[in-house]
Design an enzyme around this catalytic site. Structure first.
Site, PDB file in Angstrom:
ATOM      1  N   SER A 296      -7.013  14.158  -3.135  1.00 26.74           N
ATOM      2  CA  SER A 296      -7.516  13.246  -4.169  1.00 26.74           C
ATOM      3  C   SER A 296      -8.900  13.699  -4.596  1.00 26.74           C
ATOM      4  O   SER A 296      -9.605  14.354  -3.811  1.00 26.74           O
ATOM      5  CB  SER A 296      -7.606  11.823  -3.594  1.00 26.74           C
ATOM      6  OG  SER A 296      -8.386  10.993  -4.429  1.00 26.74           O
TER       7      SER A 296
ATOM      8  N   VAL B  95       5.714   8.451   8.569  1.00 25.02           N
ATOM      9  CA  VAL B  95       5.131   9.800   8.659  1.00 25.02           C
ATOM     10  C   VAL B  95       3.897   9.868   9.568  1.00 25.02           C
ATOM     11  O   VAL B  95       3.449  10.952   9.920  1.00 25.02           O
ATOM     12  CB  VAL B  95       4.786  10.405   7.271  1.00 25.02           C
ATOM     13  CG1 VAL B  95       6.038  10.768   6.518  1.00 25.02           C
ATOM     14  CG2 VAL B  95       3.862   9.494   6.482  1.00 25.02           C
TER      15      VAL B  95
ATOM     16  N   ASN C 190       3.265  13.638   0.362  1.00 29.35           N
ATOM     17  CA  ASN C 190       2.789  12.726  -0.687  1.00 29.35           C
ATOM     18  C   ASN C 190       2.501  11.319  -0.176  1.00 29.35           C
ATOM     19  O   ASN C 190       1.669  10.621  -0.765  1.00 29.35           O
ATOM     20  CB  ASN C 190       3.840  12.697  -1.809  1.00 29.35           C
ATOM     21  CG  ASN C 190       3.630  11.535  -2.762  1.00 29.35           C
ATOM     22  OD1 ASN C 190       2.777  11.611  -3.652  1.00 29.35           O
ATOM     23  ND2 ASN C 190       4.354  10.436  -2.559  1.00 29.35           N
TER      24      ASN C 190
ATOM     25  N   ARG D 100       8.642   5.490  -4.751  1.00 33.53           N
ATOM     26  CA  ARG D 100       8.044   5.015  -6.015  1.00 33.53           C
ATOM     27  C   ARG D 100       6.900   5.948  -6.402  1.00 33.53           C
ATOM     28  O   ARG D 100       6.588   6.910  -5.683  1.00 33.53           O
ATOM     29  CB  ARG D 100       7.538   3.579  -5.843  1.00 33.53           C
ATOM     30  CG  ARG D 100       6.363   3.507  -4.876  1.00 33.53           C
ATOM     31  CD  ARG D 100       5.869   2.088  -4.656  1.00 33.53           C
ATOM     32  NE  ARG D 100       4.493   2.095  -4.183  1.00 33.53           N
ATOM     33  CZ  ARG D 100       3.837   1.032  -3.769  1.00 33.53           C
ATOM     34  NH1 ARG D 100       4.449  -0.142  -3.740  1.00 33.53           N
ATOM     35  NH2 ARG D 100       2.579   1.118  -3.386  1.00 33.53           N
TER      36      ARG D 100
ATOM     37  N   ALA E 260     -12.279  10.260   3.647  1.00 33.27           N
ATOM     38  CA  ALA E 260     -12.252  11.056   4.885  1.00 33.27           C
ATOM     39  C   ALA E 260     -10.877  11.684   5.067  1.00 33.27           C
ATOM     40  O   ALA E 260     -10.748  12.882   5.350  1.00 33.27           O
ATOM     41  CB  ALA E 260     -12.600  10.173   6.078  1.00 33.27           C
TER      42      ALA E 260
ATOM     43  N   GLY F  44       7.035   9.666   0.925  1.00 37.80           N
ATOM     44  CA  GLY F  44       6.563   8.617   0.005  1.00 37.80           C
ATOM     45  C   GLY F  44       7.313   8.652  -1.314  1.00 37.80           C
ATOM     46  O   GLY F  44       6.735   8.449  -2.391  1.00 37.80           O
ATOM     47  N   ALA F  45       8.628   8.880  -1.246  1.00 37.18           N
ATOM     48  CA  ALA F  45       9.424   9.139  -2.460  1.00 37.18           C
ATOM     49  C   ALA F  45      10.081   7.891  -3.057  1.00 37.18           C
ATOM     50  O   ALA F  45      10.871   7.995  -3.988  1.00 37.18           O
ATOM     51  CB  ALA F  45      10.495  10.192  -2.158  1.00 37.18           C
TER      52      ALA F  45
ATOM     53  N   LYS G 146      -8.580  12.282   2.798  1.00 36.55           N
ATOM     54  CA  LYS G 146      -8.205  13.230   1.744  1.00 36.55           C
ATOM     55  C   LYS G 146      -9.045  14.506   1.810  1.00 36.55           C
ATOM     56  O   LYS G 146      -8.592  15.575   1.367  1.00 36.55           O
ATOM     57  CB  LYS G 146      -8.303  12.558   0.370  1.00 36.55           C
ATOM     58  CG  LYS G 146      -7.289  11.421   0.174  1.00 36.55           C
ATOM     59  CD  LYS G 146      -5.852  11.919   0.284  1.00 36.55           C
ATOM     60  CE  LYS G 146      -4.822  10.864  -0.060  1.00 36.55           C
ATOM     61  NZ  LYS G 146      -3.431  11.361   0.033  1.00 36.55           N
TER      62      LYS G 146
ATOM     63  N   TYR H 273     -10.432   6.452   3.067  1.00 36.36           N
ATOM     64  CA  TYR H 273      -9.517   7.231   2.216  1.00 36.36           C
ATOM     65  C   TYR H 273     -10.110   8.617   1.901  1.00 36.36           C
ATOM     66  O   TYR H 273      -9.425   9.637   2.001  1.00 36.36           O
ATOM     67  CB  TYR H 273      -9.267   6.434   0.931  1.00 36.36           C
ATOM     68  CG  TYR H 273      -8.279   7.031  -0.035  1.00 36.36           C
ATOM     69  CD1 TYR H 273      -6.907   6.907   0.173  1.00 36.36           C
ATOM     70  CD2 TYR H 273      -8.706   7.697  -1.184  1.00 36.36           C
ATOM     71  CE1 TYR H 273      -5.997   7.436  -0.734  1.00 36.36           C
ATOM     72  CE2 TYR H 273      -7.801   8.223  -2.094  1.00 36.36           C
ATOM     73  CZ  TYR H 273      -6.449   8.089  -1.868  1.00 36.36           C
ATOM     74  OH  TYR H 273      -5.556   8.610  -2.765  1.00 36.36           O
TER      75      TYR H 273
END
Ligand code: NAD
Length: 243
Positions: free
Chosen positions: A138, A60, A86, A12, A153, A9-10, A155, A151
């Protein structure tokens, strides 16, 4: 020889800031994202720090694509020393209205990706008897959040996977930790309404959002020589959101 850090996830946001920071720390960087144009920009910026920066567009959430990508990274850059998981997405909505599709998608990108990447990278780190894995969780994974059932769940699962892997790989000299950011100024949080942003700011002790660079600073510490006895931890970085 420089060590290699993989950042997913690089293109941005937090991932791009982490890539730049690790490049300035002296790592070569393997940059992954679906957004090739964004990746090219991050790579150019990393090269200014003297790093080798290669780009990889694997999804990913796809196991086979991750296996191929990690193999290629090892060939291209020689080692895999640091993995920063990430890449992540949101598909927010109340549970009552959440579609099965949006549940499955978030679980597969945010959660299964951690399995996919750790499985293949740890095989390499185990042979080296050293390595660092830093997983982006998170505050929603620690405390839950209305409107983020899927989300939260995913994280929370990241935390379970981090602690389990820390126990499995500690004896091999590999540290596995998670970071739990609060609200960080990135394209992900720009999507919130002004009303949501105001309500959130009110809850943050420091009365401001965090920056991607502040997350990158913590990743730099967890990837560096001063954190070699820290493993299985979840470090919250939220300006006091949950105290
Ligand atoms: P972002 O949306 O700005 O960037 C995420 C990047 O991941 C994007 O470039 C996107 O293209 C990439 N990506 C998405 N799906 C992918 C896939 N299947 N394969 C490869 N790449 C993919 O997000 P951000 O705010 O920079 O967040 C980064 C991480 O931090 C995420 O895991 C997020 O959940 C977590 N996080 C962010 C915040 C915040 O406030 N911004 C808070 C807590 C946790």
């Amino acid at each position: 020889m420089k060590k290699t850090a993989i950042i997913t996830g690089a293109a941005r946001g937090i991932g791009a800031a982490v890539a730049l920071r690790l490049a300035s720390d002296g790592f070569n960087v393997a940059l992954n994202d679906l957004d090739e144009a964004g990746l090219a920009e991050t790579a150019e910026a990393c090269k200014k720090h003297g790093a080798k920066a290669e780009i990889y567009t694997a999804d990913v959430s796809n196991y086979a694509a991750c296996e191929t990508m990690v193999k290629k990274i090892k060939e291209d850059l020689g080692t895999v020393d640091v993995l920063v998981n990430n890449a992540g997405i949101t598909r927010d909505g109340l549970l009552a209205r959440m579609s099965e599709e949006n549940y499955d998608l978030v679980i597969s990108v945010n959660q299964k990706s951690i399995f996919n990447m750790m499985k293949h990278c740890l095989a390499i780190m185990m042979k080296q008897r050293s390595g660092r894995v830093i997983n982006l969780s998170s505050v929603a994974g620690l405390h839950g959040n209305a409107g983020q059932f899927n989300y939260s769940a995913s994280k929370a699962a990241v935390i379970g996977m981090t602690k389990s892997a820390a126990k499995e790989f500690g004896a091999r000299g590999i540290c596995v930790n998670a970071i739990a950011p609060g609200f960080i100024q990135t394209p992900m949080t720009e999507a919130l309404t002004d009303e949501q942003k105001a309500a959130i700011l009110n809850l943050i002790a420091m009365k401001r959002y965090g920056t991607a660079e502040e997350i990158a600073g913590l990743v730099s510490f967890l990837a560096g020589k001063d954190s070699g006895y820290i493993t299985g931890q979840v470090i919250e970085i939220s300006g006091g959101l949950t105290i």
